[in-house]
Design a protein around this motif. Structure first.
Motif, PDB file in Angstrom:
ATOM      1  N   VAL A   1      -2.273   5.968   6.402  1.00 41.96           N
ATOM      2  CA  VAL A   1      -1.896   5.017   7.509  1.00 41.96           C
ATOM      3  C   VAL A   1      -2.969   3.830   7.291  1.00 41.96           C
ATOM      4  O   VAL A   1      -4.237   3.898   6.936  1.00 41.96           O
ATOM      5  CB  VAL A   1      -2.447   5.673   8.760  1.00 41.96           C
ATOM      6  CG1 VAL A   1      -2.306   4.684  10.173  1.00 41.96           C
ATOM      7  CG2 VAL A   1      -1.624   7.047   9.137  1.00 41.96           C
ATOM      8  N   LEU A   2      -2.270   2.696   7.587  1.00 39.42           N
ATOM      9  CA  LEU A   2      -2.753   1.511   7.498  1.00 39.42           C
ATOM     10  C   LEU A   2      -2.909   0.801   8.874  1.00 39.42           C
ATOM     11  O   LEU A   2      -2.009   0.634   9.453  1.00 39.42           O
ATOM     12  CB  LEU A   2      -2.255   0.507   6.603  1.00 39.42           C
ATOM     13  CG  LEU A   2      -2.993  -1.037   6.504  1.00 39.42           C
ATOM     14  CD1 LEU A   2      -2.912  -1.394   5.013  1.00 39.42           C
ATOM     15  CD2 LEU A   2      -2.186  -1.948   7.235  1.00 39.42           C
ATOM     16  N   ASP A   3      -4.157   0.457   9.503  1.00 34.81           N
ATOM     17  CA  ASP A   3      -4.367  -0.227  10.643  1.00 34.81           C
ATOM     18  C   ASP A   3      -4.921  -1.598  10.566  1.00 34.81           C
ATOM     19  O   ASP A   3      -5.873  -1.786   9.663  1.00 34.81           O
ATOM     20  CB  ASP A   3      -5.182   0.707  11.400  1.00 34.81           C
ATOM     21  CG  ASP A   3      -4.483   2.118  12.183  1.00 34.81           C
ATOM     22  OD1 ASP A   3      -3.512   1.536  13.001  1.00 34.81           O
ATOM     23  OD2 ASP A   3      -5.057   3.123  12.204  1.00 34.81           O
ATOM     24  N   SER A   4      -4.442  -2.469  11.715  1.00 37.74           N
ATOM     25  CA  SER A   4      -4.946  -3.737  11.671  1.00 37.74           C
ATOM     26  C   SER A   4      -4.788  -4.197  13.085  1.00 37.74           C
ATOM     27  O   SER A   4      -3.727  -4.064  13.533  1.00 37.74           O
ATOM     28  CB  SER A   4      -4.118  -4.608  10.725  1.00 37.74           C
ATOM     29  OG  SER A   4      -4.529  -6.024  10.810  1.00 37.74           O
TER      30      SER A   4
ATOM     31  N   VAL B   1       1.032   0.758  10.193  1.00 38.31           N
ATOM     32  CA  VAL B   1       1.974   1.330   9.103  1.00 38.31           C
ATOM     33  C   VAL B   1       1.610   2.541   8.366  1.00 38.31           C
ATOM     34  O   VAL B   1       0.523   2.722   7.943  1.00 38.31           O
ATOM     35  CB  VAL B   1       2.310   0.238   8.219  1.00 38.31           C
ATOM     36  CG1 VAL B   1       3.383   0.573   7.024  1.00 38.31           C
ATOM     37  CG2 VAL B   1       2.583  -1.236   8.886  1.00 38.31           C
ATOM     38  N   SER B   2       2.700   3.468   8.723  1.00 41.93           N
ATOM     39  CA  SER B   2       2.188   4.818   7.974  1.00 41.93           C
ATOM     40  C   SER B   2       3.478   5.461   7.132  1.00 41.93           C
ATOM     41  O   SER B   2       4.574   4.975   7.370  1.00 41.93           O
ATOM     42  CB  SER B   2       1.956   5.850   8.931  1.00 41.93           C
ATOM     43  OG  SER B   2       3.250   6.002   9.675  1.00 41.93           O
TER      44      SER B   2
ATOM     45  N   ASN C   1       0.799  -1.182  -0.211  1.00 42.32           N
ATOM     46  CA  ASN C   1       0.043  -0.040   0.065  1.00 42.32           C
ATOM     47  C   ASN C   1       0.874   1.208   0.199  1.00 42.32           C
ATOM     48  O   ASN C   1       0.634   2.174  -0.660  1.00 42.32           O
ATOM     49  CB  ASN C   1      -0.910  -0.059   1.159  1.00 42.32           C
ATOM     50  CG  ASN C   1      -1.698   1.082   1.527  1.00 42.32           C
ATOM     51  OD1 ASN C   1      -2.614   1.740   0.583  1.00 42.32           O
ATOM     52  ND2 ASN C   1      -1.325   2.100   2.421  1.00 42.32           N
ATOM     53  N   ALA C   2       2.103   1.190   0.873  1.00 40.34           N
ATOM     54  CA  ALA C   2       2.700   2.466   0.549  1.00 40.34           C
ATOM     55  C   ALA C   2       3.457   2.553  -0.792  1.00 40.34           C
ATOM     56  O   ALA C   2       3.608   4.020  -1.099  1.00 40.34           O
ATOM     57  CB  ALA C   2       4.097   2.149   1.588  1.00 40.34           C
TER      58      ALA C   2
ATOM     59  N   ALA D   1      -7.941  -1.747   7.566  1.00 40.50           N
ATOM     60  CA  ALA D   1      -8.423  -0.249   7.322  1.00 40.50           C
ATOM     61  C   ALA D   1      -7.185   0.738   6.879  1.00 40.50           C
ATOM     62  O   ALA D   1      -6.232   0.798   7.337  1.00 40.50           O
ATOM     63  CB  ALA D   1      -9.182   0.253   8.461  1.00 40.50           C
ATOM     64  N   ILE D   2      -7.659   1.491   5.766  1.00 38.38           N
ATOM     65  CA  ILE D   2      -6.636   2.626   5.479  1.00 38.38           C
ATOM     66  C   ILE D   2      -7.544   3.613   5.633  1.00 38.38           C
ATOM     67  O   ILE D   2      -8.509   3.977   5.220  1.00 38.38           O
ATOM     68  CB  ILE D   2      -6.270   2.134   3.940  1.00 38.38           C
ATOM     69  CG1 ILE D   2      -5.277   3.215   3.455  1.00 38.38           C
ATOM     70  CG2 ILE D   2      -7.536   2.283   3.180  1.00 38.38           C
ATOM     71  CD1 ILE D   2      -4.590   2.707   1.925  1.00 38.38           C
ATOM     72  N   SER D   3      -6.642   5.007   5.909  1.00 36.55           N
ATOM     73  CA  SER D   3      -7.042   6.307   6.000  1.00 36.55           C
ATOM     74  C   SER D   3      -6.029   7.346   5.697  1.00 36.55           C
ATOM     75  O   SER D   3      -5.045   6.850   5.854  1.00 36.55           O
ATOM     76  CB  SER D   3      -7.779   6.406   7.406  1.00 36.55           C
ATOM     77  OG  SER D   3      -6.877   6.216   8.285  1.00 36.55           O
ATOM     78  N   GLN D   4      -6.542   8.529   5.560  1.00 38.01           N
ATOM     79  CA  GLN D   4      -5.626   9.641   5.221  1.00 38.01           C
ATOM     80  C   GLN D   4      -5.671  10.453   6.670  1.00 38.01           C
ATOM     81  O   GLN D   4      -6.647  10.758   7.049  1.00 38.01           O
ATOM     82  CB  GLN D   4      -6.019  10.442   4.117  1.00 38.01           C
ATOM     83  CG  GLN D   4      -5.214  11.727   3.959  1.00 38.01           C
ATOM     84  CD  GLN D   4      -4.046  11.393   3.209  1.00 38.01           C
ATOM     85  OE1 GLN D   4      -4.030  10.749   1.933  1.00 38.01           O
ATOM     86  NE2 GLN D   4      -2.973  11.876   3.405  1.00 38.01           N
TER      87      GLN D   4
END
Length: 572
Positions: free
Chosen positions: A563-566, A530-531, A504-505, A554-557
């Motif tokens: 930022v990806l959170d799991s 992970v950001s 994703n990065a 989940a991915i967000s700005q």
């Protein structure tokens, strides 16, 4: 149902806003489509509804478009220079609305200048239709070109990263091959030294000398094991290309009712002057039914082309040509006074269908390339980590076997030699046990002291090492997370989440730097965050996917970072 409709409307609005503020809304493609619509379908009405009157209207529409382009061209240049997204959106929308508002007077002036005949129809309905048509035409093309450009950029980033990762995989595989050769040479050398020792006089000094050779070799292999994961960074370039064996363009079924929507909106000025609203509504309903019928025909299995999802060109063009003829007959039956003007649909319907089909095909190609590259990149990263771990594990295992088993047997043999010359039976036991250790060194199937070798993903450190030539990473682990990751299932899920996040990065950032933070929660779960510096599309939202359909991610700005959170479940 209502919630889904709301969400669809919200996403459509955000997509449009993202496109109009993206800096590439007004392009040559939007200019081309707007010219076609302005000079064929959405033309002013001049004199009577005859073929000669339609030809005059086409010329007026084309010349009027040239005049209106003088309003839009400065806005097109300005949107590429402005840095603020809101300023770009205001400039673009203002130019389009102004052009739509003055289009009717401009066409009227051109008609009077050329034919000394004013255009007909109410100014209010014509102006409103021009505004709606302009926003729809430019909106459709603007969204399509913006999305295509963004996805192509993402596909390019993934393709470039994949080139780097594949080169690292080749280097890792080469390191594995070199490790095999080093271990084979080491075993040959140690066996030769052992056999030379056993063929001569076996005493304490000769055994101690051989044990020293084994110890030196063990330390050398241990040092090589520590360096096994340090692969040099690879530099490479690549270019995005369509999948091999696929033609440069294909025709695919158009989205349902989109052709009808474009045609109905573009023809609204003429329709409002040709008959009562009830008849116009019946005509528009008929165009929608024709669109659905043509769409169903182009989706028939017997009309499929050689490329999956495509339609044979002759079948596609023929179907939509018949649909255009159907629209022309419908128009003539409802509005007989238009006479030759009814044939507009014969050209406009198949032309709109072909344009939309090619546009959707281009979007699908880039989306497919993006998805394939993301999946392959994730898998190759896992293979690189596994290959690096394989080389390091085998060297570490060989060092451990030499230190623990071969040197241990040397200690026993030295003690036997110190008490006197060892017996032939004791020498054969030494030979057999050291042969077992040497065979274990050459055996790829077992890990240290017989444990299974590293799996596909390898350790988290191994995965980050595999990515180091593509994305520079920092890792933060708290005490709770370190303890939780001792559970193999939790560690595998964490490795999977981090791998997806690094893919994703690459998709959303050209910075090539990512921060990985893994922390434990009070209820025993593990949070992976992970950001990386980058930007999501405005329409992406918090739960936007990675193109990987990864569950629980989940991915967000958040500010300037994506930022990806799991959150991983507790062990057990």
């Amino acid at each position: 149902m209502v919630r889904r409709v709301r969400e669809a409307i919200r996403r459509a609005f955000l997509t449009f806003a993202d496109a109009v503020s993206g800096g590439a809304f007004l392009t040559r493609w939007s200019a081309l489509l707007s010219f076609i619509v302005a000079s064929t379908v959405s033309v002013p009405t001049i004199a009577d509804a005859t073929l000669q009157g339609y030809a005059a209207a086409v010329l007026v529409g084309a010349l009027g478009w040239i005049v209106l382009s003088l309003i839009v061209l400065p806005a097109a240049a300005a949107e590429r220079r402005l840095k603020a997204p809101r300023a770009r959106a205001v400039v673009v929308l203002a130019a389009l609305v102004v052009a739509a508002l003055v289009r009717a007077p401009v066409n009227n002036a051109v008609s009077v200048l050329l034919w000394d005949t004013p255009t007909t129809g109410g100014w209010g309905p014509r102006t409103l239709t021009n505004v709606v048509t302009t926003l729809v035409v430019f909106g459709v093309v603007g969204v399509a070109t913006t999305q295509f450009a963004r996805r192509r950029l993402v596909a390019q980033r993934l393709s470039d990263a994949l080139v780097l990762m594949r080169e690292r995989l080749a280097r890792a595989q080469e390191r594995v091959t070199q490790t095999d050769a080093v271990l084979a040479d080491t075993v040959i050398e140690l066996r030769a030294g052992r056999d030379a020792m056993l063929e001569g006089r076996v005493d304490f000094d000769t055994v101690r000398a051989y044990a020293g050779q084994v110890r030196e070799t063990s330390h050398r292999l241990a040092g090589q094991a520590e360096d096994a994961g340090a692969l040099p960074k690879a530099l490479a370039e690549s270019r995005y290309a369509a999948p091999a064996g696929r033609p440069p363009w294909i025709l695919i079924p158009t989205p349902w009712l989109v052709v009808a929507l474009v045609y109905n909106i573009a023809s609204l000025p003429f329709a409002l002057t040709a008959g009562p609203p009830a008849i116009v509504g019946i005509g528009y309903l008929g165009v929608c039914l024709i669109d659905v019928t043509a769409g169903a025909v182009t989706r028939l299995p017997r009309l499929r082309g050689a490329t999956p999802g495509s339609v044979r060109p002759a079948a596609f063009i023929g179907t939509w040509l018949l649909a255009g003829i159907g629209v022309a007959l419908l128009t003539f039956s409802l509005f007989p006074d238009v006479r030759m003007l009814s044939v507009v649909g014969v050209v406009a319907i198949p032309a709109a269908a072909m344009a939309l089909s090619l546009c959707v095909d281009a979007m699908r190609r880039v989306r497919s390339a993006e998805y394939r590259s993301a999946r392959v990149l994730a898998r190759v990263a896992q293979h690189v980590a596994a290959r690096q771990a394989q080389a390091g594990d085998r060297l570490a295992r060989a060092s451990s076997l030499l230190h623990g088993r071969v040197q241990g047997r040397c200690v026993i043999l030295a003690a036997q030699a110190d008490d006197g010359s060892p017996s032939a039976e004791e020498i054969e036991v030494f030979r057999a046990q050291t042969d077992d250790a040497f065979d274990a060194i050459l055996d790829r199937r077992s890990g240290p002291e017989g444990a299974p070798a590293s799996g596909l993903a390898g350790s988290l450190d191994g995965l980050l090492s595999a990515w180091s030539g593509v994305v520079a990473t920092t890792l933060e682990l708290d005490t709770a997370a370190t303890l939780a990751l001792t559970d193999p299932a939790t560690a595998d899920r964490a490795i999977y989440a981090v791998n997806e996040a690094l893919v994703n990065a690459v998709k959303h950032s050209a910075a090539r730097v990512a921060a990985v933070a893994i922390s434990g929660t009070t209820d025993g779960r593990v949070r992976v965050r992970v950001s990386s510096r980058g930007a999501l599309a405005a329409s992406a939202g918090r739960s936007a996917g990675l193109g990987t359909r990864a569950p629980g991610i989940a991915i967000s700005q958040q500010g300037d970072d994506v930022v990806l959170d799991s959150v991983l479940p507790a062990a057990g």
